[in-house]
Design a protein around this motif. Structure first.
Motif, PDB file in Angstrom:
ATOM      1  N   THR A  75       0.749  -1.339  -0.019  1.00 48.71           N
ATOM      2  CA  THR A  75       0.128   0.099   0.148  1.00 48.71           C
ATOM      3  C   THR A  75       0.739   1.198   0.037  1.00 48.71           C
ATOM      4  OG1 THR A  75       0.008   0.046   2.271  1.00 48.71           O
ATOM      5  CG2 THR A  75      -1.857  -1.144   1.241  1.00 48.71           C
ATOM      6  N   LEU A  76       0.341   2.339  -0.451  1.00 47.37           N
ATOM      7  CA  LEU A  76       1.234   3.456  -0.403  1.00 47.37           C
ATOM      8  C   LEU A  76       1.549   4.173   0.890  1.00 47.37           C
ATOM      9  CD1 LEU A  76      -0.729   5.554  -3.549  1.00 47.37           C
ATOM     10  CD2 LEU A  76       1.610   4.305  -3.589  1.00 47.37           C
ATOM     11  N   THR A  77       2.924   4.401   0.939  1.00 46.34           N
ATOM     12  CA  THR A  77       3.471   4.894   2.184  1.00 46.34           C
ATOM     13  C   THR A  77       4.547   5.969   1.662  1.00 46.34           C
ATOM     14  OG1 THR A  77       5.014   3.447   2.517  1.00 46.34           O
ATOM     15  CG2 THR A  77       3.076   3.005   3.692  1.00 46.34           C
ATOM     16  N   PRO A  78       4.975   7.055   2.528  1.00 47.84           N
ATOM     17  CA  PRO A  78       6.063   7.761   2.020  1.00 47.84           C
ATOM     18  C   PRO A  78       7.170   6.994   1.363  1.00 47.84           C
ATOM     19  CG  PRO A  78       5.322   8.588   4.206  1.00 47.84           C
ATOM     20  CD  PRO A  78       4.572   7.156   3.783  1.00 47.84           C
ATOM     21  N   GLY A  79       7.542   7.365   0.490  1.00 53.24           N
ATOM     22  CA  GLY A  79       8.800   6.792  -0.444  1.00 53.24           C
ATOM     23  C   GLY A  79      10.001   6.516   0.239  1.00 53.24           C
ATOM     24  N   ILE A  80      10.609   5.257  -0.242  1.00 53.39           N
ATOM     25  CA  ILE A  80      11.855   4.965   0.324  1.00 53.39           C
ATOM     26  C   ILE A  80      12.940   5.770  -0.152  1.00 53.39           C
ATOM     27  CG2 ILE A  80      13.601   2.945   0.343  1.00 53.39           C
ATOM     28  CD1 ILE A  80      11.279   1.021   0.122  1.00 53.39           C
TER      29      ILE A  80
ATOM     30  N   HIS B  74       1.483  10.605  -5.977  1.00 55.37           N
ATOM     31  CA  HIS B  74       2.308  11.799  -5.378  1.00 55.37           C
ATOM     32  C   HIS B  74       2.224  13.019  -5.923  1.00 55.37           C
ATOM     33  CE1 HIS B  74       4.057   7.478  -4.327  1.00 55.37           C
ATOM     34  NE2 HIS B  74       4.513   8.278  -3.359  1.00 55.37           N
ATOM     35  N   SER B  75       1.506  13.442  -6.753  1.00 58.88           N
ATOM     36  CA  SER B  75       1.537  14.566  -7.193  1.00 58.88           C
ATOM     37  C   SER B  75       0.495  15.315  -6.523  1.00 58.88           C
ATOM     38  CB  SER B  75       0.709  14.718  -8.597  1.00 58.88           C
ATOM     39  OG  SER B  75       1.565  13.817  -9.727  1.00 58.88           O
TER      40      SER B  75
ATOM     41  N   VAL C 142       2.228  19.370  -9.248  1.00 57.54           N
ATOM     42  CA  VAL C 142       3.597  19.116  -9.015  1.00 57.54           C
ATOM     43  C   VAL C 142       3.972  17.714  -8.631  1.00 57.54           C
ATOM     44  CG1 VAL C 142       5.703  20.217  -7.899  1.00 57.54           C
ATOM     45  CG2 VAL C 142       3.849  21.594  -8.458  1.00 57.54           C
ATOM     46  N   SER C 143       4.665  17.145  -9.253  1.00 61.04           N
ATOM     47  CA  SER C 143       5.177  15.765  -9.132  1.00 61.04           C
ATOM     48  C   SER C 143       5.853  15.665  -7.933  1.00 61.04           C
ATOM     49  CB  SER C 143       5.820  14.769 -10.413  1.00 61.04           C
ATOM     50  OG  SER C 143       6.073  13.823 -10.014  1.00 61.04           O
ATOM     51  N   ASP C 144       5.357  15.001  -6.815  1.00 63.79           N
ATOM     52  CA  ASP C 144       6.140  14.716  -5.498  1.00 63.79           C
ATOM     53  C   ASP C 144       7.216  15.945  -5.033  1.00 63.79           C
ATOM     54  OD1 ASP C 144       7.163  13.491  -3.101  1.00 63.79           O
ATOM     55  OD2 ASP C 144       7.745  11.871  -4.037  1.00 63.79           O
ATOM     56  N   PRO C 145       6.493  17.063  -4.835  1.00 59.23           N
ATOM     57  CA  PRO C 145       7.565  18.147  -4.240  1.00 59.23           C
ATOM     58  C   PRO C 145       8.361  17.915  -3.030  1.00 59.23           C
ATOM     59  CG  PRO C 145       5.175  18.654  -3.602  1.00 59.23           C
ATOM     60  CD  PRO C 145       4.857  17.273  -4.613  1.00 59.23           C
ATOM     61  N   PHE C 146       7.969  17.043  -2.016  1.00 62.55           N
ATOM     62  CA  PHE C 146       8.748  16.798  -1.170  1.00 62.55           C
ATOM     63  C   PHE C 146      10.159  16.045  -1.641  1.00 62.55           C
ATOM     64  CE2 PHE C 146       4.525  16.807   0.585  1.00 62.55           C
ATOM     65  CZ  PHE C 146       4.479  17.566   1.761  1.00 62.55           C
ATOM     66  N   LEU C 147       9.895  15.177  -2.630  1.00 62.03           N
ATOM     67  CA  LEU C 147      11.043  14.619  -2.963  1.00 62.03           C
ATOM     68  C   LEU C 147      11.945  15.620  -3.873  1.00 62.03           C
ATOM     69  CD1 LEU C 147      12.821  12.095  -3.264  1.00 62.03           C
ATOM     70  CD2 LEU C 147      11.375  11.458  -5.409  1.00 62.03           C
ATOM     71  N   GLN C 148      11.356  16.545  -4.460  1.00 68.10           N
ATOM     72  CA  GLN C 148      11.989  17.261  -5.341  1.00 68.10           C
ATOM     73  C   GLN C 148      12.789  18.269  -4.320  1.00 68.10           C
ATOM     74  OE1 GLN C 148      10.417  19.497  -8.819  1.00 68.10           O
ATOM     75  NE2 GLN C 148       8.501  17.923  -8.852  1.00 68.10           N
TER      76      GLN C 148
END
Length: 832
Positions: free
Chosen positions: A243-248, A293-294, A298-304
């Motif tokens: 299931t979806l969780t914050p990314g590795i 994650h958008s 914006v596609s995954d701003p936390f990772l960016q």
């Protein structure tokens, strides 16, 4: 009969239903008594329920320390229900201040090696929350193994635990360095395994089914069938279903960032993976990993944001890495959507990265333009961030920031005090020789309407900028007069001396200045610095006021009576300070030699003694009036101050040690005394001793400033230096109070990073008294920005040897620094 123990839900309802705080305390005290009794009885079945109630009581702020040992028992239990509550209690009730936290180290180690993912997750969460340095050293090998586990759920939590360990024990960097390279190749950016959406009781039973004995499993299976029938949805899939969780990948980037900030070897190692990081960010910007994650397009701003922060660290002071990421940063800066806050966050981190690395000149201009667009945003937080960032860039990219000067000036009218203060600081930093006239007009207009708490900063900034970039002396005088007229009570103490020095050095503007000051004094006598300058100028150049030969302003007809009446008004005003009355009285005495006509006397209760002294001087020595009250000579500001102080000290010493000398004409004696005020050389004639005759009493009546010799200056002392942060101490012992020592601590920063949350604390031996004044700020900007100053007042009546213990705490390069040291090499002059 003793009331039975409540369930957690009933306890919450009863506490919320309490009408007074006393009723709430009564309910909690009764229930805590039941919980204590249950703990003493050692009930293993309901222990987790009692601890859950105790944790709720702890969240309300009531003492719950007696449940710490129960947390250890629950963690050591084989039931998942007990472990879950036990680990939660450990996170809430235990920390590094309690030795009991070390007792769970072995339990966490066993749970990490069991292979049951939910249990491993609980242990990792607890370790990352309250793990001490000792626990981190003991459990680092287990966490390292879990970093490469096939389960994304465990890997994600292990990465976050490794981040905590690096922060606690930086020397563990070498342990986690090899797995990070492997984790960067993680394909499933946002995929991990988590708990399915199901009631906790069912999940607990499934986990216990894997943990317990065969008999226990049969009981759990029987219960499981009944639970399964009660649920409307089918039994959840096995734990291998994601299931979806914050990314590795986000956790991996965070871990690498911590490693690079704390280990130079890690920084050199990960500069090799800059192309890989650039490719990951380019994929995010162009295609993105997944729509889940958008955020706002914006596609995954936390990772960016996290990748940009890592690139900023890797590209700092490294040409090759900076060139690799230049094209990508330009792409992010031009393609990011700024209509939503997520895009603005990514764009702001991009700007910070561009400014910290060795980027191209065009890219830096683009970054400044982005901050300029932020100033037009309707969000106040974005405007504040833009002003703060531009203030940091104004020294390195002055011309690029200058293009946004009109927008910055418009921000002065913000109703938010923090915004207007930042805009004022940036506006003052933008003043230069080419725009000084226009900027001074804007700042003077702001001075008239700015809030009272900003008026002192604005006035001081205008005076400093005018002194530095004044195009002409007349413009400089007009600017200072406008500040004194508008905010005279808020100017610095040296404003009066600076203006009198400026007027005295501009001989061609004496007539213009005295007329301007006379008009300002006639309109308002409440601004004390303005009144002092005006009184001094009228006393020096009052004769030019009556001539009316100033062609630069409209003719003004002034007679002697009006000038004397205005000075008399100043003397009698209740708003006049004692220093202001002294200026006015001296001006009246000097006008007696410049104006032709009947002299007027003006007496004030506070100044009667000085008035009598002047009157005695003029009655007995009227022929000396012109020589004594001639115009003050111009003081050379560029001359070394130490030489002047040495001359004055030498002259005063000669005056105090002089032997009786033959009588001389009284005029010569008086002139020799007055020469001391002009810094007479050491070979001047010694004055005669004072005698009770009227002529000898003249010296006493004049009360000239023949003070005892001032002590020699105390040398400054550097007491701390680390990574560009330096602390210097300067010393002053007031002559009127030798037991008092004033120490000014000045903190400077020559490094590339700002020093924030700076706190300086001091301690002295018990025989001394110490008073710490408030510091001038808590942030020292990078690259030699405005320093922080703080005053220490130390009273040493017994002249005991001075020892000073200092403690410095601050944040530098994202690290918390605390230094405690003792200063034993203080100059002897500071206490003897």
């Amino acid at each position: 009969m003793v009331a039975p123990s409540l369930k957690l839900q009933d306890l919450i309802e009863e506490i919320r239903g309490a009408k007074t705080q006393a009723q709430e305390r009564e309910v909690i005290q009764k229930e805590c008594a039941h919980i204590r009794a249950s703990f003493r009885d050692g009930d293993p079945v309901h222990r987790h329920r009692q601890l859950a109630k105790l944790l709720y009581v702890h969240m309300l702020g009531y003492p719950a320390h007696f449940g710490q040992m129960e947390c250890l028992k629950l963690i050591a239990s084989s039931r998942f229900t007990d472990k879950r509550v036990g680990y939660l209690g450990a996170m809430l009730l235990l920390d590094e201040r309690h030795d009991a936290h070390l007792l769970i180290t072995n339990s966490i180690k066993n749970d990490l090696s069991q292979g049951i993912q939910p249990v491993q997750g609980l242990a990792l969460c607890t370790l990352s929350t309250m793990g001490s340095a000792e626990m981190c050293r003991d459990l680092a090998p287990e966490v390292e193994k879990l970093l490469l586990q096939p389960s994304p759920y465990v890997r994600k939590k292990a990465i976050l635990t490794a981040v905590h360990m690096i922060r606690k024990v930086p020397e563990l960097s070498s342990v986690f360095l090899p797995p990070c390279v492997h984790l960067l190749h993680e394909r499933h950016h946002g995929k991990a395994v988590g708990l399915p959406i199901l009631c906790f009781s069912s999940v607990d039973r499934r986990i216990e089914n894997r943990m317990g004995t065969p008999a226990h499993r049969r009981r759990v299976a029987h219960t499981h069938r009944h639970t399964r029938n009660r649920l409307s949805r089918p039994w959840p899939p096995p734990f291998t279903s994601p299931t979806l969780t914050p990314g590795i990948l986000l956790g991996t980037i965070t871990l690498i960032t911590e490693l690079c900030e704390r280990s130079p070897a890690a920084l050199r190692h990960f500069r090799k993976v800059v192309p890989q990081l650039v490719q990951i960010l380019r994929t995010l910007v162009t295609t993105g990993y997944s729509t889940e994650h958008s955020i706002s397009g914006v596609s995954d701003p936390f990772l960016q944001v996290q990748i940009l922060r890592l690139l900023r660290i890797l590209g700092r002071n490294h040409e090759e890495s900076s060139e690799t990421m230049n094209d990508l940063l330009a792409q992010v800066a031009t393609n990011t959507d700024t209509s939503r806050n997520a895009g603005n966050a990514v764009l702001f981190e991009t700007v910070l990265t561009i400014m910290d690395i060795r980027s191209a000149a065009g890219l830096r201009v683009l970054a400044v333009n982005i901050l300029g667009r932020f100033l037009l945003n309707s969000d106040r937080n974005i405007r504040y961030v833009a002003l703060t960032s531009l203030l940091r860039l104004v020294q390195s990219d002055h011309s690029a920031v200058q293009r946004h000067r009109p927008t910055v000036v418009d921000c002065l009218q913000e109703t938010d005090a923090s915004l207007s203060r930042r805009a004022l600081e940036l506006s003052l930093a933008l003043v230069n020789s080419s725009n000084v006239r226009a900027m001074m007009q804007e700042l003077q207009a702001f001075l008239e309407s700015c809030p009272p708490d900003l008026r002192a900063d604005c006035a001081s900034g205008i005076l400093l900028a005018a002194e530095r970039f004044a195009p002409t002396k007349r413009w400089h005088i007009d600017t200072i007069l406008h500040v004194l007229t508008t905010a005279g009570t808020h100017v610095r103490d040296d404003a009066v001396a600076n203006l009198t020095q400026l007027i005295g050095g501009a001989q061609e503007l004496h007539a213009y200045s005295v007329r301007r000051l006379y008009n300002a004094l006639a309109e308002d006598i409440s601004q004390q610095p303005l009144v002092q300058v005006a009184a001094w100028c009228i006393g020096e150049y009052g004769d030019l006021l009556l001539e009316g030969n100033c062609e630069e302003i409209e003719p003004l007809q002034v007679d002697e009576e009006e000038v004397l009446a205005l000075l008399e008004k100043v003397l009698q005003s209740h708003m006049s300070l004692p220093a202001t009355r002294g200026y006015a009285l001296t001006a009246l005495m000097k006008l007696s030699t410049r104006l032709q006509g009947d002299n007027k006397s003006c007496l004030d209760v506070e100044l009667q003694q000085r008035a009598v002294e002047y009157d005695t001087l003029f009655r007995k020595y009227d022929h000396m009036r012109a020589a004594i009250l001639e115009k003050m000579p111009l003081v050379e500001r560029d001359g070394p101050q130490a030489d002047e102080e040495a001359k004055e000290s030498k002259a005063a010493a000669q005056l105090s040690e002089a032997a009786p000398a033959p009588t001389e004409p009284q005029a010569s004696q008086l002139l020799d005394l007055l020469d001391l005020l002009d810094g007479a050389s050491g070979d001047a004639q010694h004055p005669p001793p004072l005698d009770p005759s009227p002529g000898g009493a003249l010296v006493y009546l004049l009360d000239l400033p023949c003070a005892p010799p001032s002590p020699a200056p105390i040398p400054d002392l550097k007491v701390f230096e680390r990574e560009g942060v330096q602390l210097n101490l300067s010393f002053i012992r007031p002559p009127e109070n030798p037991a008092l020592l004033l120490i000014t601590a000045t903190a400077t920063n020559s490094s590339e990073g700002d020093v924030t949350d700076f706190i300086c604390q001091a301690a002295v031996p018990k025989s001394l008294q110490l008073q710490l004044q408030a510091p001038s700020g808590n942030t020292v900007p990078a690259r030699g920005g405005l320093p922080i100053t703080q005053l220490f007042r130390i009273l040493n009546p017994n002249k005991a040897p001075l020892r000073l213990k200092l403690r410095l705490t601050y944040n530098h390069f994202h690290q918390s620094v605390q230094e405690i040291f003792e200063v034993n090499n203080l100059p002897v002059e500071s206490w003897q």
